[in-house]
Scaffold this motif. Structure first.
Motif, PDB file in Angstrom:
ATOM      1  N   UNK A  97       0.864  -1.179   0.000  1.00  0.00           N
ATOM      2  CA  UNK A  97       0.000   0.000   0.000  1.00  0.00           C
ATOM      3  C   UNK A  97       0.901   1.230   0.000  1.00  0.00           C
ATOM      4  N   UNK A  98       0.488   2.235  -0.736  1.00  0.00           N
ATOM      5  CA  UNK A  98       1.291   3.432  -0.937  1.00  0.00           C
ATOM      6  C   UNK A  98       0.536   4.672  -0.488  1.00  0.00           C
ATOM      7  N   UNK A  99       1.242   5.600   0.123  1.00  0.00           N
ATOM      8  CA  UNK A  99       0.683   6.935   0.311  1.00  0.00           C
ATOM      9  C   UNK A  99       0.770   7.623  -1.048  1.00  0.00           C
ATOM     10  N   UNK A 100       0.121   8.755  -1.177  1.00  0.00           N
ATOM     11  CA  UNK A 100       0.184   9.498  -2.424  1.00  0.00           C
ATOM     12  C   UNK A 100       1.636   9.826  -2.779  1.00  0.00           C
ATOM     13  N   UNK A 101       2.391  10.324  -1.789  1.00  0.00           N
ATOM     14  CA  UNK A 101       3.788  10.711  -2.031  1.00  0.00           C
ATOM     15  C   UNK A 101       4.649   9.495  -2.386  1.00  0.00           C
ATOM     16  N   UNK A 102       4.441   8.373  -1.702  1.00  0.00           N
ATOM     17  CA  UNK A 102       5.211   7.160  -2.003  1.00  0.00           C
ATOM     18  C   UNK A 102       4.910   6.665  -3.410  1.00  0.00           C
ATOM     19  N   UNK A 103       3.638   6.726  -3.808  1.00  0.00           N
ATOM     20  CA  UNK A 103       3.254   6.286  -5.148  1.00  0.00           C
ATOM     21  C   UNK A 103       3.866   7.198  -6.204  1.00  0.00           C
ATOM     22  N   UNK A 104       3.835   8.509  -5.968  1.00  0.00           N
ATOM     23  CA  UNK A 104       4.408   9.438  -6.933  1.00  0.00           C
ATOM     24  C   UNK A 104       5.914   9.197  -7.082  1.00  0.00           C
ATOM     25  N   UNK A 105       6.597   8.977  -5.970  1.00  0.00           N
ATOM     26  CA  UNK A 105       8.043   8.701  -6.017  1.00  0.00           C
ATOM     27  C   UNK A 105       8.325   7.397  -6.753  1.00  0.00           C
ATOM     28  N   UNK A 106       7.554   6.352  -6.448  1.00  0.00           N
ATOM     29  CA  UNK A 106       7.757   5.052  -7.099  1.00  0.00           C
ATOM     30  C   UNK A 106       7.548   5.159  -8.609  1.00  0.00           C
ATOM     31  N   UNK A 107       6.518   5.875  -9.022  1.00  0.00           N
ATOM     32  CA  UNK A 107       6.247   6.038 -10.449  1.00  0.00           C
ATOM     33  C   UNK A 107       7.334   6.854 -11.139  1.00  0.00           C
ATOM     34  N   UNK A 108       7.822   7.908 -10.470  1.00  0.00           N
ATOM     35  CA  UNK A 108       8.903   8.713 -11.046  1.00  0.00           C
ATOM     36  C   UNK A 108      10.180   7.896 -11.164  1.00  0.00           C
ATOM     37  N   UNK A 109      10.487   7.106 -10.118  1.00  0.00           N
ATOM     38  CA  UNK A 109      11.690   6.268 -10.154  1.00  0.00           C
ATOM     39  C   UNK A 109      11.589   5.225 -11.265  1.00  0.00           C
ATOM     40  N   UNK A 110      10.406   4.625 -11.419  1.00  0.00           N
ATOM     41  CA  UNK A 110      10.215   3.620 -12.461  1.00  0.00           C
ATOM     42  C   UNK A 110      10.329   4.248 -13.839  1.00  0.00           C
ATOM     43  N   UNK A 111       9.748   5.435 -14.010  1.00  0.00           N
ATOM     44  CA  UNK A 111       9.825   6.121 -15.301  1.00  0.00           C
ATOM     45  C   UNK A 111      11.256   6.521 -15.621  1.00  0.00           C
TER      46      UNK A 111
END
Length: 181
Positions: free
Chosen positions: A42-56
């Motif tokens: 489960x991700x917080x909004x900030x964790x999800x945004x960071x994960x997506x940016x890192x993946x991109x």
């Protein structure tokens, strides 16, 4: 003889978005795809945004449709829409922080443990294996009773809160400060 055109199977993420009445944008595919690929997290909004940016960044691609990054507001709106249609589960922990994860269609109750010390969110499906059927039956009964009363768009979240074994062990090992008179 005419050439035979082979149709590729539909993308499962596109199919999910369409089935729930959502647009199949690059951002929606990215967010839902990421959460479906990490179903136990489960991700917080900030964790999800960071994960997506890192993946991109690792893929060398941007998150948005035009190759740009997925901004904070767009992500908020997307996870809100995905939650409203039942594709994501949103939990609010004891600190009032929202956490999101993919919601399997077959699940009526997703039991999890929230540590009040480290704030990790851990699924309890394995720990409750012997009682999983009882939990599922209880969840279905509760949802059916509420539907009979006219409630709609229901989901059930079972959260157990306390201190996880790791934090409890660390607290018992930690030296107690000396008290001076």
């Amino acid at each position: 003889m005419p050439a035979v055109t082979r149709l590729s199977p539909p993308d499962p993420i596109d199919a999910l978005l369409s089935a729930h009445g959502l647009r199949r944008t690059g951002a929606a595919r990215l967010v839902l795809g990421w959460l479906l690929a990490h179903p136990d997290t489960s991700y917080t909004h900030a964790q999800l945004q960071t994960a997506l940016q890192d993946a991109s960044a690792a893929d060398g691609q941007g998150a948005g449709e035009g190759g740009g990054t997925l901004d904070r507001v767009t992500l908020y709106r997307l996870i809100d829409r995905l939650t409203q249609v039942g594709l994501l589960l949103c939990r609010v922990d004891v600190n009032r922080v929202r956490r999101y994860q993919s919601m399997p269609a077959s699940v009526h109750a997703l039991p999890h443990f929230e540590c009040q010390s480290c704030h990790r969110d851990q699924p309890l499906e394995g720990a409750l294996q012997g009682n999983a059927l009882d939990l599922e039956v209880a969840a279905q009964n509760a949802l059916q009773a509420l539907k009979a009363l006219g409630y709609q768009g229901l989901s059930l979240d079972l959260a157990v809160r306390g201190v996880c074994a790791d934090c409890a062990t660390a607290a018992s090992i930690a030296p107690t400060p000396a008290v001076t008179p």
